[in-house]
Design an enzyme around this catalytic site. Structure first.
Site, mmCIF file in Angstrom:
data_model
loop_
_atom_site.group_PDB
_atom_site.id
_atom_site.type_symbol
_atom_site.label_atom_id
_atom_site.label_comp_id
_atom_site.label_asym_id
_atom_site.label_seq_id
_atom_site.Cartn_x
_atom_site.Cartn_y
_atom_site.Cartn_z
ATOM 1 C CG HIS A 121 67.626 17.403 53.145
ATOM 2 N ND1 HIS A 121 65.928 18.103 53.208
ATOM 3 C CD2 HIS A 121 67.587 17.011 52.106
ATOM 4 C CE1 HIS A 121 65.522 17.951 51.734
ATOM 5 N NE2 HIS A 121 66.745 17.004 51.362
ATOM 6 C CG ASP A 198 65.327 12.101 56.468
ATOM 7 O OD1 ASP A 198 64.755 11.353 56.127
ATOM 8 O OD2 ASP A 198 65.949 13.557 56.674
ATOM 9 C CE LYS A 224 64.938 11.363 48.811
ATOM 10 N NZ LYS A 224 65.821 11.951 47.732
ATOM 11 C CB CYS A 362 68.280 20.020 50.422
ATOM 12 S SG CYS A 362 67.483 20.701 49.632
#
Length: 404
Positions: A121, A198, A224, A362
């Site tokens: 990302h 991540d 999320k 992204c």
């Protein structure tokens, strides 16, 4: 799992879109919130809203207790060795920027490099580019193949003496690939190189144990994970957090301040300048309680079955191309219909009550590598159903007839 009972915990799923029941398949962007989280936020603001840590009055003590209890729940959720290894941030992006800035200031010099993967990302690309440009360092990339699988055979050569840190996504937000993070961590550590993961697309789908992974840093976002927006988590091993300089200056991250010199606070407060998102932490704690009660193992099993069903049904649509074909995947299916722009597909699905994400997600380098402008992306949560997959398939067939 009783999915219909679970769906009743999410009020927004009863929403009508253009007269049709909402089919929400944009969970990779943000998940919906169960009533338990909404009630926790409401209760916080109605009964004990106050700033934390420095107040002696009752409301401040209650807010502080709830805020620190949330930290403890996060630590247990990811199995951190110490509660003070959990830092509250604004989200995944904020956590990566924190480490990029602090690690760059403390450990990066001209000629060094940061190693990332080809499917990151932008939030795990741009912060490293910024600090590398400042320090005269470079960003190197673990390549991937056209199936969206990292070319791990190239990793040993990439882990040369210039690499000071590896930053890699656990699960790709654009392709759904679950990366071999244990092998990446093992190889990096064999060279004494720390690793940041991540986990934005992982912690809601896969049980994540930071001690078992032996990862040095992990970042993820509350929103999320069925929690509120504006709050996230940075986990860091104690030894690393103690070595890194602070990210921001202000209240709560200090022990003493004079005009001549400031001494910094202990962990975790050293990295938490200013008034934190107290309600966000309370909401995240409620979300973790909710997910834990269901069980991440149960959630993973249910979602994998749904993903397999969706892949089978979507593959049967003539002219539909799946983007990303890793055998290890989670949560996400990206696709294109013939040469149609993904925005057009997304618009036609929206008019049929189906929420998907369209664009490059992204991840422009991923799309450039694949030679496409972007994809339509259906991303799943445990409250999604096979019936919703069937609705998506029927809607795509209808859209295809209009686009041909």
């Amino acid at each position: 799992m009783d999915i219909e009972a679970i769906r009743k915990d999410f009020p927004i799923l009863d929403t009508k879109v253009y007269g049709k029941r909402l089919v929400y398949l944009d969970n990779g962007a943000t998940t919906q919130k169960p009533t338990a989280v909404l009630e926790a936020l409401d209760h916080y603001y109605k009964t004990y809203n106050s700033n934390v840590h420095r107040g002696v009055h009752l409301l401040s003590q209650q807010a502080t207790d709830a805020f620190e209890a949330a930290r403890t729940k996060v630590a247990a959720f990811i199995n951190a060795k110490h509660t003070y290894e959990v830092i509250f941030t604004k989200g995944t992006t904020d956590g990566i920027n924190l480490i990029a800035s602090c690690f760059g200031r403390g450990f990066l010099k001209a000629g060094d490099s940061i190693l990332i993967s080809a499917m990151e990302h932008h939030s795990n690309i741009v912060p490293w580019q910024m600090i590398c440009e400042e320090k005269g360092a470079t960003v190197k990339v673990i390549p991937m193949n056209e199936d969206g699988v990292l070319q791990m055979d190239q990793l040993p050569a990439l882990l040369d003496d210039t690499v000071k840190l590896v930053a890699c996504t656990y699960v790709s937000n654009s392709l759904g690939t679950v990366n071999p993070v244990r092998e990446i961590i093992k190889q990096a550590h064999s060279k004494g190189i720390p690793v940041l993961l991540d986990g934005a697309q992982a912690v809601q789908h896969i049980p994540v144990d930071v001690q078992e992974l032996d990862v040095d840093f992990l970042v993820f976002s509350s929103h999320k994970l069925y929690g509120p927006t504006g709050v996230g988590i940075l986990y860091g091993k104690e030894e690393w957090l103690n070595k890194l300089p602070p990210y921001q200056g202000g209240g709560d991250m200090i022990k003493t301040v004079t005009f001549a010199k400031t001494t910094y606070n202990d962990l975790p407060f050293k990295f938490e300048a200013g008034t934190p998102d107290m309600s966000g932490a309370v909401g995240l704690a409620a979300a973790i309680d909710y997910v834990t009660a269901i069980g991440l193992d149960n959630i993973q099993k249910e979602e994998q079955a749904l993903l397999a069903y969706a892949l089978e049904q979507l593959t049967a649509i003539e002219g539909l191309r799946l983007v990303g074909k890793s055998p290890e995947r989670s949560g996400v299916i990206s696709f294109l219909y013939k040469n149609t722009h993904p925005f057009d597909v997304g618009e036609l699905l929206d008019k049929q009550g189906i929420a998907v994400r369209t664009g490059h997600h992204c991840c422009q380098p991923v799309m450039d590598f694949l030679g496409i402008p972007g994809t339509a992306r259906a991303s799943f949560a445990f409250y999604n159903t096979k019936e919703e997959v069937d609705i998506l398939v029927a809607a795509l067939k209808k859209a295809a007839a209009m686009l041909d």
